[in-house]
Write an enzyme that holds these catalytic residues in place. Structure first.
Site: not given
Length: 205
Positions: A13-14, A95-96, A114, A147, A150, A178
């Protein structure tokens, strides 16, 4: 012009919000080159190709070490002309955890979003973390990738109130609204050369 590569694992979706903004002329200096997924069934692949006419590629990770998988990703991005000197890589629900080698190759050329106000609540289930902690305000963060998990320089953030009775799902849905505004804005800032990183501070020019 900045050549764009987007990495997804599911619905994307992003990715959709970024490609929609480019198609509408709101990010005139971005040229989407390729969408790559580690999941052959990712819904976003069909969205990218059929809705936006963007090339897609599936690179499965079974049996590959992280750095070997990422070498395949780098090769696919560079084949699509997304390179450190002309490109930007956007993680959009990928998702890695990417390898240090990948981060170094595209140093300060990788963005991620995030669903929390970093540095609070990094990692998985950020919305649940926020609710469990009892915060009154959450939101989303677009940041450069380094590295760590997040932990890269923050480009921009959007706030979302946490209301009484919120579940992980209801809060996530409001944060996602948002995200769909913040991510294209961050991509636009990057492609216009309006970001300068000093230490861990990303300044908007």
């Amino acid at each position: 012009m900045i050549n764009l590569g987007i990495l997804i694992s599911a619905r994307g979706s992003n990715m959709d919000s970024i490609l929609a903004a480019i198609k509408a002329g709101r990010i005139p200096r971005a040229k989407p080159q390729i969408v790559i997924s580690n999941n052959a069934d990712a819904e976003g692949l069909k969205v990218a190709s059929e809705k936006y006419g963007v090339s897609t590629k599936v690179i499965l990770s079974e049996g590959l070490k992280r750095q070997d998988y990422d070498k395949k990703m780098i090769a696919a991005l560079e084949e699509a002309d997304v390179k450190p000197d002309n490109g930007l890589v956007c993680l959009a629900g990928f998702m890695r955890i990417i390898s240090p080698e990948f981060v170094r190759h595209f140093k300060m050329k990788i963005l991620n979003i995030h669903p929390a106000l970093l540095p609070s609540f990094p990692g998985l289930h950020a919305q649940k973390q926020a609710i469990d902690y009892g915060v009154k305000v959450s939101g989303c963060t677009v940041h450069f990738v380094d590295d760590g998990v997040d932990s890269g320089p923050i480009i921009l953030q959007r706030t979302v109130p946490v209301v009484e009775g919120d579940s992980e799902e209801t809060l996530a849905a409001r944060i996602l609204e948002q995200e769909h505004q913040a991510y294209p804005e961050a991509v636009k800032l990057f492609t216009e050369g309006r970001l300068k990183v000093e230490g861990r501070i990303a300044h908007q020019l």
